[in-house]
Motif scaffolding. Structure first.
Motif, mmCIF file in Angstrom:
data_model
loop_
_atom_site.group_PDB
_atom_site.id
_atom_site.type_symbol
_atom_site.label_atom_id
_atom_site.label_comp_id
_atom_site.label_asym_id
_atom_site.label_seq_id
_atom_site.Cartn_x
_atom_site.Cartn_y
_atom_site.Cartn_z
ATOM 1 N N ALA A 80 0.916 -1.574 -0.085
ATOM 2 C CA ALA A 80 0.274 0.142 0.483
ATOM 3 C C ALA A 80 0.937 1.511 -0.279
ATOM 4 N N VAL A 81 2.000 1.488 0.834
ATOM 5 C CA VAL A 81 3.480 2.596 0.937
ATOM 6 C C VAL A 81 3.433 2.287 -0.597
ATOM 7 N N ASP A 82 4.348 1.674 -1.154
ATOM 8 C CA ASP A 82 4.161 1.689 -2.603
ATOM 9 C C ASP A 82 3.266 1.676 -3.417
ATOM 10 N N ALA A 83 2.448 2.113 -3.547
ATOM 11 C CA ALA A 83 1.034 2.967 -4.003
ATOM 12 C C ALA A 83 0.914 3.958 -3.785
ATOM 13 N N VAL A 84 1.241 3.920 -2.354
ATOM 14 C CA VAL A 84 1.192 5.674 -2.509
ATOM 15 C C VAL A 84 2.518 6.149 -3.210
ATOM 16 N N ARG A 119 0.685 27.266 -2.508
ATOM 17 C CA ARG A 119 -0.173 25.821 -2.451
ATOM 18 C C ARG A 119 0.926 25.421 -4.133
ATOM 19 N N GLN A 120 0.161 26.984 -4.769
ATOM 20 C CA GLN A 120 0.401 26.383 -6.774
ATOM 21 C C GLN A 120 1.629 25.766 -6.585
ATOM 22 N N ALA A 121 2.974 26.625 -5.956
ATOM 23 C CA ALA A 121 4.331 26.234 -6.568
ATOM 24 C C ALA A 121 4.975 24.637 -6.362
ATOM 25 N N TRP A 122 3.918 24.020 -5.058
ATOM 26 C CA TRP A 122 3.981 22.508 -4.719
ATOM 27 C C TRP A 122 3.217 21.824 -5.260
ATOM 28 N N GLY A 123 1.927 22.238 -6.247
ATOM 29 C CA GLY A 123 1.236 21.956 -7.108
ATOM 30 C C GLY A 123 0.274 21.187 -5.880
ATOM 31 N N THR A 124 -0.181 22.138 -4.822
ATOM 32 C CA THR A 124 -1.274 20.494 -3.958
ATOM 33 C C THR A 124 -2.112 21.347 -3.710
ATOM 34 N N VAL A 184 -2.172 13.178 6.662
ATOM 35 C CA VAL A 184 -1.354 14.015 5.460
ATOM 36 C C VAL A 184 -0.069 13.154 5.405
ATOM 37 N N VAL A 185 0.021 12.275 4.509
ATOM 38 C CA VAL A 185 1.561 12.061 4.306
ATOM 39 C C VAL A 185 2.157 12.088 2.871
ATOM 40 N N LEU A 186 3.729 12.034 3.082
ATOM 41 C CA LEU A 186 4.800 12.831 1.646
ATOM 42 C C LEU A 186 5.710 11.580 1.403
ATOM 43 N N ALA A 187 5.943 12.028 0.321
ATOM 44 C CA ALA A 187 7.361 10.808 0.418
ATOM 45 C C ALA A 187 8.540 11.034 1.241
ATOM 46 N N ALA A 246 4.848 10.207 -7.346
ATOM 47 C CA ALA A 246 5.805 10.411 -7.911
ATOM 48 C C ALA A 246 5.883 11.568 -9.077
ATOM 49 N N ASP A 247 4.628 11.055 -9.376
ATOM 50 C CA ASP A 247 4.607 12.738 -10.513
ATOM 51 C C ASP A 247 3.994 13.972 -9.576
ATOM 52 N N ALA A 248 3.723 14.192 -8.871
ATOM 53 C CA ALA A 248 2.875 15.024 -7.707
ATOM 54 C C ALA A 248 3.891 14.810 -6.539
ATOM 55 N N PRO A 249 4.899 15.328 -6.214
ATOM 56 C CA PRO A 249 5.230 15.091 -5.069
ATOM 57 C C PRO A 249 4.531 15.480 -3.856
ATOM 58 N N TYR A 250 3.917 16.873 -4.057
ATOM 59 C CA TYR A 250 2.778 17.659 -2.913
ATOM 60 C C TYR A 250 1.649 17.177 -2.746
#
Ligand SMILES: Nc1nc2c(ncn2[C@@H]2O[C@H](COP(=O)(O)OP(=O)(O)OP(=O)(O)O)[C@@H](O)[C@H]2O)c(=O)[nH]1
Ligand SMILES: [Mg+2]
Length: 624
Positions: free
Chosen positions: A515-519, A589-594, A562-565, A524-528
């Motif tokens: 499950a963690v691998d799926a997250v 928010r826009q800079a992080w794309g989140t 709320v978790v991130l890599a 991968a493309d949107a890290p935030y």
């Protein structure tokens, strides 16, 4: 002061002797004087010369006068129990009689070794004959060698000899330990108008002072503390009395019904109040201290235990063999006991002292399993009632220091054993060195089992380990760490785990890892763009799984849910560097794309880490 007790058959002249010796009336009740029969304990005292290194010196001696009638043997024992020496009375004209024997058996069982043989009524019979007969009866008992004196109360013959012999007897008595803890067996309790409850007793050792706080084990409020409000000894008010002494203690706040013959006042924490006790039986015609050579017949199951001034019905369970020397007594009421206490078992119906007892263990383990009694007999086989700190701890494996002291182990010995190599402790409890190894083995096994059964948890809580090992304190669990099989264990945040398990992160169970691998793939493309609650749910990542993944270092937590890599969190300040400074929440928010859901706690996290600073207008600037 000294205290002696009388003993001997009814009507042999004990009270008359006490009267002649002291000038005081030991028969306190009108009924006693009218019937010429002692019904209850009497108390009298006098001063006489006691030889000493510097010549004879006057000393006070109190006499506890006991009844001789066969119906009052229990009363006799309450008077004699705490007293170290005896005036053994035999009438010249009637000679040795049944209660002469019963009293001698009792004194022998109690280990009384000091006494005088007083042949009374010498004006009425052949004193020499009575002495000779008594010597025959005394042979082989601890009192065999006592001096004999013949007296006549009406003529006064022999009274000077008696005083001289009594002086020699008192001079030969061992000096009691004045520093010993107090255990004052109550032989009388009454009320005095205006003063309240007063108890009297023979203080065998130690000292009592006005203002002392003592414990009243047993009774309506077991363990209740009482304060010595006033103290009398031999009729005088005294600030302090030191054993051996007759004392009368005025107690504050104690109802007279709460104390009585057989109660005891003790120094707090110096006895075990117990209804179960393992004892060494001393039996046979000479039930004196020491083990008998041959096995007498089995004991009756129901007997009376006399100890101190107490008389308590007991159930006797032989431990080694019927007719053996070791037994578990179950008392119908608790008594305050210590290792080495001496008492006796009596069959009141048969008018027979059946055994002397020495307390070996006042806090014995329950006998539940088959064969437990026999195993217990083996554990007790070499004991003689001398408290031994190392032995007590070894037999128990785990013991509270204060309990060892209460059992009668000298506090210095407890300290010494606590400091012995391999003995563990937490200040309150001790673990024997031999008991520690199997406990370490079990602890290591429990920690391993917990890691296997609950891999998401960061180790076994110390409290859970304590329960599983059956230990009384978590301090003892941590005391086990560091050596042996527990060397590989470490303690972090109240949990035990295998050393190193936390450093590289515990391995996650396969489904959680997937499950963690799926997250991480989502990120991968949107890290935030932290996964939404529904996505986490769909992957089976609840709060426990997320916490485990964070602990394992597989994910980084920004806020609850709320978790991130981990790498994204570490580099979160990077995208903000390209912004005009200061910048708004929306720009970040826009800079992080989140979304705001992520950007708000992420900025707060960066603030806390000192990477950004919030300005009064709510904008932020990047700090470098
Ligand atoms: N002639 C004579 N009579 C004595 C002597 N001593 C005691 N008596 C008498 O013997 C009787 C019994 O004496 P006590 O002193 O009451 O005997 P006791 O041993 O105290 O009796 P209990 O306490 O009931 O066991 C009384 O009548 C006394 O007067 C003595 O030396 N000579
Ligand atoms: Mg009498």
């Amino acid at each position: 002061m000294h205290v002696v007790a009388t003993a001997g058959h009814v009507d042999h002249g004990k009270s008359t002797l006490v009267r002649a010796l002291t000038g005081m009336e030991p028969d306190r009740y009108e009924e006693e004087r009218r019937r010429g029969l002692t019904l209850d304990l009497g108390f009298a005292w006098t001063t006489l010369d006691v030889p000493g290194p510097g010549g004879p010196a006057p000393a006070e001696v109190a006499i506890v006068d006991v009844p001789g009638h066969e119906r009052f043997v229990a009363t006799m024992l309450a008077g004699v129990g705490p007293v170290p020496a005896v005036l053994f009375v035999v009438a010249a004209d009637s000679g040795w009689m049944p209660q002469s024997s019963e009293h001698l058996d009792a004194l022998t069982a109690l280990g009384v070794r000091h006494g005088l043989l007083v042949v009374t009524r010498s004006d009425l019979g052949d004193a020499d004959l009575a002495v000779e007969e008594a010597r025959d009866r005394l042979a082989g008992t601890p009192l065999a060698g006592m001096e004999a004196v013949a007296v006549s109360a009406p003529t006064g013959a022999g009274m000077d000899d008696l005083r001289a012999a009594l002086g020699r007897l008192l001079a030969a008595l061992p000096a009691p330990d004045v520093a010993a803890p107090v255990r004052l067996w109550v032989d009388r309790a009454f009320t005095i108008r205006g003063a309240g409850t007063v108890i009297t007793g023979t203080l065998p050792a130690g000292s009592v002072a006005v203002g002392d706080e003592l414990e009243l084990p047993g009774g309506a409020r077991p363990g209740a503390r009482v304060v010595v409000r006033g103290l009398h000894s031999l009729g005088r008010a005294v600030p302090r009395a030191t054993g051996v002494a007759r004392v009368a203690v005025n107690l504050r706040g104690v109802d007279v019904d709460a104390v009585g013959r057989g109660s005891a006042l003790t120094t707090p924490g110096t006895t075990v109040s117990t209804a179960d006790v393992d004892v060494l039986l001393r039996r046979g015609p000479a039930a004196s201290p020491g083990r008998p050579d041959e096995g007498p017949p089995p004991l009756p199951e129901q007997l009376l235990l006399h100890l101190g001034s107490a008389a308590v019905p007991v159930h006797v369970r032989p431990l080694d063999a019927p007719g053996g020397v070791l037994a578990r007594l179950h008392l119908s009421g608790a008594l305050p006991l210590r290792i080495g206490d001496v008492g006796l078992l009596r069959d009141p119906g048969a008018h027979r002292v059946v055994a002397g007892v020495t307390v070996l263990d006042p806090a014995p383990p329950p006998l539940r399993r088959r064969g437990a009694a026999r195993a217990r007999a083996q554990a007790l086989a070499d004991l003689d009632g001398t408290p031994d700190a190392a032995g007590e701890l070894a037999r128990r494996g785990v013991a509270r220091r204060a309990d060892l002291v209460a059992m009668g182990v000298p506090p210095a010995d407890v300290d010494a054993v606590a400091a012995a190599p391999g003995v563990l402790g937490d200040g309150e409890w001790l673990v024997d060195a031999a008991a520690a190894a199997p406990l370490r083995h079990r602890l290591a096994a429990e920690v391993a089992a917990a890691a296997r059964d609950r891999p998401l948890e960061p180790g076994l809580p110390v409290e859970a380990a304590r329960r599983r090992l059956g230990l009384p304190s978590t301090g003892l669990v941590t005391a086990l760490l560091g050596t042996g099989e527990a060397a590989a264990l470490e303690l972090a945040e109240g949990r035990l785990r295998e050393r190193g398990a936390g450093a590289s992160g515990p391995a996650l169970p396969a489904p959680v890892q997937a499950a963690v691998d799926a997250v991480l793939a989502d990120l991968a493309d949107a890290p935030y763009a932290a996964p939404e609650a529904h996505r986490l749910r769909e992957l089976g990542l609840g709060s426990r799984e997320l916490a485990a993944a964070v602990r394992a270092g597989a994910l980084a937590k920004v806020a609850d849910g709320v978790v991130l890599a981990p790498a994204a969190l570490a580099g979160a300040a990077g995208p903000l560097a390209a912004l005009p400074q200061p910048f708004t929440l929306s720009e970040a928010r826009q800079a992080w794309g989140t979304s705001r859901r992520v950007a708000v706690p992420l900025l707060e996290l960066l603030d806390r880490r000192g990477l950004t600073r919030k300005l009064p207008d709510a904008r932020r600037e990047l700090l470098r």
